[in-house]
Design a protein around this motif. Structure first.
Motif, PDB file in Angstrom:
ATOM      1  N   ALA A  94      -0.270   5.211  -2.943  1.00 13.46           N
ATOM      2  CA  ALA A  94      -0.175   6.693  -2.328  1.00 13.46           C
ATOM      3  C   ALA A  94      -0.426   6.325  -0.814  1.00 13.46           C
ATOM      4  O   ALA A  94      -1.692   6.018  -0.565  1.00 13.46           O
ATOM      5  CB  ALA A  94      -0.735   7.625  -3.128  1.00 13.46           C
ATOM      6  N   CYS A  95       0.389   6.528   0.018  1.00 12.24           N
ATOM      7  CA  CYS A  95      -0.067   6.377   1.386  1.00 12.24           C
ATOM      8  C   CYS A  95      -0.904   7.366   1.904  1.00 12.24           C
ATOM      9  O   CYS A  95      -0.411   8.575   1.648  1.00 12.24           O
ATOM     10  CB  CYS A  95       1.039   5.812   2.400  1.00 12.24           C
ATOM     11  SG  CYS A  95       0.874   5.471   4.129  1.00 12.24           S
ATOM     12  N   GLY A  96      -1.929   7.269   2.822  1.00 15.49           N
ATOM     13  CA  GLY A  96      -2.726   8.263   3.102  1.00 15.49           C
ATOM     14  C   GLY A  96      -2.376   8.814   4.677  1.00 15.49           C
ATOM     15  O   GLY A  96      -2.829   9.530   5.079  1.00 15.49           O
ATOM     16  N   ALA A 107       7.356  -1.985   5.715  1.00 13.28           N
ATOM     17  CA  ALA A 107       6.243  -1.898   4.812  1.00 13.28           C
ATOM     18  C   ALA A 107       5.644  -3.286   4.457  1.00 13.28           C
ATOM     19  O   ALA A 107       6.504  -4.122   4.151  1.00 13.28           O
ATOM     20  CB  ALA A 107       6.507  -0.926   3.635  1.00 13.28           C
ATOM     21  N   TYR A 134      13.895   7.611   0.656  1.00 10.73           N
ATOM     22  CA  TYR A 134      13.856   8.224   1.911  1.00 10.73           C
ATOM     23  C   TYR A 134      14.848   9.262   2.085  1.00 10.73           C
ATOM     24  O   TYR A 134      15.542   9.897   1.248  1.00 10.73           O
ATOM     25  CB  TYR A 134      14.327   7.056   2.784  1.00 10.73           C
ATOM     26  CG  TYR A 134      15.684   6.606   2.727  1.00 10.73           C
ATOM     27  CD1 TYR A 134      16.867   7.077   3.236  1.00 10.73           C
ATOM     28  CD2 TYR A 134      16.095   5.669   1.718  1.00 10.73           C
ATOM     29  CE1 TYR A 134      18.167   6.656   3.211  1.00 10.73           C
ATOM     30  CE2 TYR A 134      17.417   5.214   1.461  1.00 10.73           C
ATOM     31  CZ  TYR A 134      18.441   5.729   2.127  1.00 10.73           C
ATOM     32  OH  TYR A 134      19.710   5.170   2.009  1.00 10.73           O
ATOM     33  N   ASP A 160       0.897  -1.232  -0.010  1.00 11.00           N
ATOM     34  CA  ASP A 160       0.043  -0.026  -0.104  1.00 11.00           C
ATOM     35  C   ASP A 160       0.893   1.256  -0.069  1.00 11.00           C
ATOM     36  O   ASP A 160       0.356   2.473  -0.044  1.00 11.00           O
ATOM     37  CB  ASP A 160      -0.882  -0.076   1.097  1.00 11.00           C
ATOM     38  CG  ASP A 160      -0.204   0.120   2.614  1.00 11.00           C
ATOM     39  OD1 ASP A 160       1.157   0.059   2.438  1.00 11.00           O
ATOM     40  OD2 ASP A 160      -0.815  -0.124   3.566  1.00 11.00           O
ATOM     41  N   GLY A 161       2.277   1.213  -0.213  1.00 11.53           N
ATOM     42  CA  GLY A 161       2.915   2.426  -0.145  1.00 11.53           C
ATOM     43  C   GLY A 161       3.394   2.824   1.309  1.00 11.53           C
ATOM     44  O   GLY A 161       4.039   3.743   1.559  1.00 11.53           O
ATOM     45  N   CYS A 162       2.590   2.432   2.497  1.00 10.74           N
ATOM     46  CA  CYS A 162       2.845   3.217   3.577  1.00 10.74           C
ATOM     47  C   CYS A 162       3.831   2.469   4.448  1.00 10.74           C
ATOM     48  O   CYS A 162       4.186   1.261   4.256  1.00 10.74           O
ATOM     49  CB  CYS A 162       1.342   2.709   4.503  1.00 10.74           C
ATOM     50  SG  CYS A 162       0.081   3.635   4.065  1.00 10.74           S
ATOM     51  N   VAL A 163       4.998   3.172   5.102  1.00 13.90           N
ATOM     52  CA  VAL A 163       6.173   2.764   5.722  1.00 13.90           C
ATOM     53  C   VAL A 163       5.905   3.194   7.042  1.00 13.90           C
ATOM     54  O   VAL A 163       5.727   4.389   7.377  1.00 13.90           O
ATOM     55  CB  VAL A 163       7.379   3.626   4.826  1.00 13.90           C
ATOM     56  CG1 VAL A 163       8.376   3.044   5.782  1.00 13.90           C
ATOM     57  CG2 VAL A 163       7.460   3.109   3.596  1.00 13.90           C
ATOM     58  N   GLU A 164       6.382   2.152   8.006  1.00 16.54           N
ATOM     59  CA  GLU A 164       6.331   2.520   9.383  1.00 16.54           C
ATOM     60  C   GLU A 164       7.814   2.788   9.733  1.00 16.54           C
ATOM     61  O   GLU A 164       8.747   1.842   9.377  1.00 16.54           O
ATOM     62  CB  GLU A 164       5.852   1.244  10.277  1.00 16.54           C
ATOM     63  CG  GLU A 164       5.846   1.571  11.747  1.00 16.54           C
ATOM     64  CD  GLU A 164       5.084   0.457  12.543  1.00 16.54           C
ATOM     65  OE1 GLU A 164       5.874  -0.041  13.465  1.00 16.54           O
ATOM     66  OE2 GLU A 164       3.991   0.006  11.994  1.00 16.54           O
TER      67      GLU A 164
END
Length: 70
Positions: A68-70, A19, A35, A7-11
């Motif tokens: 695209a992470c929301g 991710a 990054y 989903d493109g979201c990175v923690e």
């Protein structure tokens, strides 16, 4: 094949980034990520690997659109 997985979201936790990813068919993949360093410069890297699941791994179709992470 130019498909995007996940989903493109990175923690970010300390010095570690993670991710979730859902990969497609077995084969060769290249992960590309970007990054920002502590001094503000944007960096980009790639990591090539071969995906060879065993058993009944769930296969994702991926997407032709960049996530695209929301």
């Amino acid at each position: 094949e130019g498909r995007h997985y996940g989903d493109g979201c990175v923690e970010v936790e300390g010095a570690t980034m993670s991710a979730p990813a859902a990969l497609g068919q077995p084969g060769d993949y290249t992960m590309t990520f970007q990054y920002v360093s502590s001094d503000g410069h944007t960096l980009s890297e790639t990591y090539a690997f071969t995906y060879a699941p065993t058993g009944d791994a769930v296969v994702s179709e991926g997407s032709t659109k960049q996530p695209a992470c929301g």
